[in-house]
Write a protein that holds these residues in place. Structure first.
Motif, mmCIF file in Angstrom:
data_model
loop_
_atom_site.group_PDB
_atom_site.id
_atom_site.type_symbol
_atom_site.label_atom_id
_atom_site.label_comp_id
_atom_site.label_asym_id
_atom_site.label_seq_id
_atom_site.Cartn_x
_atom_site.Cartn_y
_atom_site.Cartn_z
ATOM 1 N N GLN A 24 -22.914 8.885 -24.397
ATOM 2 C CA GLN A 24 -21.531 9.322 -24.210
ATOM 3 C C GLN A 24 -21.175 10.521 -25.098
ATOM 4 N N LEU A 25 -21.659 10.527 -26.328
ATOM 5 C CA LEU A 25 -21.391 11.685 -27.196
ATOM 6 C C LEU A 25 -22.022 12.953 -26.632
ATOM 7 N N SER A 26 -23.251 12.848 -26.137
ATOM 8 C CA SER A 26 -23.920 14.036 -25.583
ATOM 9 C C SER A 26 -23.191 14.535 -24.333
ATOM 10 N N LYS A 27 -22.726 13.623 -23.503
ATOM 11 C CA LYS A 27 -22.007 14.021 -22.295
ATOM 12 C C LYS A 27 -20.652 14.639 -22.635
ATOM 13 N N GLN A 28 -19.973 14.093 -23.628
ATOM 14 C CA GLN A 28 -18.694 14.677 -24.045
ATOM 15 C C GLN A 28 -18.901 16.087 -24.601
ATOM 16 N N TRP A 29 -19.993 16.275 -25.319
ATOM 17 C CA TRP A 29 -20.318 17.608 -25.844
ATOM 18 C C TRP A 29 -20.548 18.580 -24.693
ATOM 19 N N VAL A 30 -21.293 18.151 -23.682
ATOM 20 C CA VAL A 30 -21.552 19.014 -22.522
ATOM 21 C C VAL A 30 -20.242 19.344 -21.811
ATOM 22 N N LEU A 31 -19.405 18.344 -21.574
ATOM 23 C CA LEU A 31 -18.133 18.583 -20.880
ATOM 24 C C LEU A 31 -17.220 19.526 -21.659
ATOM 25 N N ALA A 32 -17.272 19.459 -22.985
ATOM 26 C CA ALA A 32 -16.417 20.307 -23.820
ATOM 27 C C ALA A 32 -16.948 21.726 -23.962
ATOM 28 N N ASN A 33 -18.237 21.924 -23.762
ATOM 29 C CA ASN A 33 -18.836 23.223 -24.067
ATOM 30 C C ASN A 33 -19.465 23.963 -22.887
ATOM 31 N N PHE A 34 -19.539 23.347 -21.718
ATOM 32 C CA PHE A 34 -20.192 23.968 -20.566
ATOM 33 C C PHE A 34 -19.274 23.957 -19.363
ATOM 34 N N SER A 35 -19.382 24.982 -18.564
ATOM 35 C CA SER A 35 -18.768 24.995 -17.236
ATOM 36 C C SER A 35 -19.797 24.418 -16.277
ATOM 37 N N LEU A 36 -19.308 23.905 -15.152
ATOM 38 C CA LEU A 36 -20.214 23.350 -14.162
ATOM 39 C C LEU A 36 -21.269 24.388 -13.779
ATOM 40 N N TYR A 37 -22.514 24.001 -13.794
ATOM 41 C CA TYR A 37 -23.716 24.805 -13.480
ATOM 42 C C TYR A 37 -24.067 25.817 -14.561
ATOM 43 N N GLU A 38 -23.320 25.852 -15.643
ATOM 44 C CA GLU A 38 -23.695 26.740 -16.742
ATOM 45 C C GLU A 38 -24.990 26.237 -17.355
ATOM 46 N N SER A 39 -25.844 27.182 -17.720
ATOM 47 C CA SER A 39 -27.161 26.835 -18.228
ATOM 48 C C SER A 39 -27.475 27.652 -19.476
ATOM 49 N N VAL A 40 -28.061 26.987 -20.479
ATOM 50 C CA VAL A 40 -28.498 27.654 -21.697
ATOM 51 C C VAL A 40 -29.977 27.367 -21.872
ATOM 52 N N ASN A 41 -30.760 28.432 -21.971
ATOM 53 C CA ASN A 41 -32.197 28.277 -22.154
ATOM 54 C C ASN A 41 -32.495 27.866 -23.588
ATOM 55 N N ILE A 42 -33.249 26.781 -23.750
ATOM 56 C CA ILE A 42 -33.626 26.267 -25.063
ATOM 57 C C ILE A 42 -35.093 26.597 -25.359
ATOM 58 N N LEU A 43 -35.961 26.325 -24.419
ATOM 59 C CA LEU A 43 -37.403 26.591 -24.522
ATOM 60 C C LEU A 43 -37.869 27.198 -23.202
ATOM 61 N N PRO A 44 -39.073 27.738 -23.141
ATOM 62 C CA PRO A 44 -39.548 28.350 -21.892
ATOM 63 C C PRO A 44 -39.682 27.365 -20.721
ATOM 64 N N PHE A 45 -39.477 26.093 -20.961
ATOM 65 C CA PHE A 45 -39.587 25.078 -19.915
ATOM 66 C C PHE A 45 -38.416 24.088 -19.934
ATOM 67 N N PHE A 46 -37.367 24.415 -20.707
ATOM 68 C CA PHE A 46 -36.269 23.459 -20.914
ATOM 69 C C PHE A 46 -34.935 24.173 -21.067
ATOM 70 N N ASN A 47 -33.938 23.718 -20.298
ATOM 71 C CA ASN A 47 -32.568 24.222 -20.368
ATOM 72 C C ASN A 47 -31.600 23.064 -20.573
ATOM 73 N N PHE A 48 -30.419 23.377 -21.112
ATOM 74 C CA PHE A 48 -29.257 22.516 -20.971
ATOM 75 C C PHE A 48 -28.490 23.100 -19.803
ATOM 76 N N THR A 49 -28.335 22.341 -18.734
ATOM 77 C CA THR A 49 -27.641 22.795 -17.539
ATOM 78 C C THR A 49 -26.697 21.696 -17.089
ATOM 79 N N TYR A 50 -25.404 21.968 -17.076
ATOM 80 C CA TYR A 50 -24.426 20.967 -16.682
ATOM 81 C C TYR A 50 -24.348 20.861 -15.172
ATOM 82 N N VAL A 51 -24.682 19.676 -14.667
ATOM 83 C CA VAL A 51 -24.551 19.371 -13.242
ATOM 84 C C VAL A 51 -23.911 17.999 -13.094
ATOM 85 N N ARG A 52 -23.375 17.767 -11.927
ATOM 86 C CA ARG A 52 -22.765 16.478 -11.609
ATOM 87 C C ARG A 52 -23.634 15.762 -10.589
#
Length: 168
Positions: A24-52
């Motif tokens: 729940q904390l991780s999801k609240q962080w995503v909801l507070a900091n990302f727009s839907l479909y916004e993506s941040v590249n973390i590693l060459p094979f891993f992103n944080f991407t908000y989807v529903r």
């Protein structure tokens, strides 16, 4: 069946609580900091991407029209109740199954809260290779998968031989 809850698998319930809180904390962080479909590249094979996710694993039944929300709610509640009952009936020393059950319970309740609050599950962990993306998931999904793997592992382990009491 163990005589008290402290001697039973219920002693492991703190794992379900920890999974739920982390999810729940991780999801609240995503909801507070990302727009839907916004993506941040973390590693060459891993992103944080908000989807529903309106469906279940891999968006199964996501376009079913809304009834699936209540089906998956009932399934999450049902599994959580059954696994809690099984936890009460087994010894606290059965670490593999107790851990498995509590991981699944914590994950199921984490996704259940999303379904009830939002009507969908917040997913954001996005692994990919080149242009092929694995379906996005979250901490609750990870806990459910690890719990299921532990249950399968436990099913294949050899039972310990029972000690034979000497005859007098």
């Amino acid at each position: 069946m163990p005589t008290s809850w402290k001697d039973s698998g219920l002693r492991w319930y703190f794992v379900a609580v920890l999974v739920f809180i982390a999810d729940q904390l991780s999801k609240q962080w995503v909801l507070a900091n990302f727009s839907l479909y916004e993506s941040v590249n973390i590693l060459p094979f891993f992103n944080f991407t908000y989807v529903r996710n309106y469906g279940a694993a891999f968006s199964f039944l996501s376009d079913a029209g809304g009834w699936q929300r209540w089906l998956f709610t009932a399934i999450a509640i049902g599994f959580s109740v059954v696994l809690t009952y099984w936890l009460r009936r087994q010894s606290a020393s059965e670490w593999r199954l107790n851990l498995a059950y509590t991981l699944v319970i914590g994950g199921a309740i984490g996704n259940l809260v999303d379904r009830l609050m939002h009507g969908y599950v917040v997913d954001f962990i996005d692994f990919y290779w080149k242009t092929s993306h694995y379906p996005a998931f979250n901490i609750a999904d990870s806990a459910i998968c690890v719990g299921a793997i532990l249950m399968i592992w436990d099913a294949f382990k050899q039972p310990k031989p029972e000690a034979v009491e000497p005859k007098s």
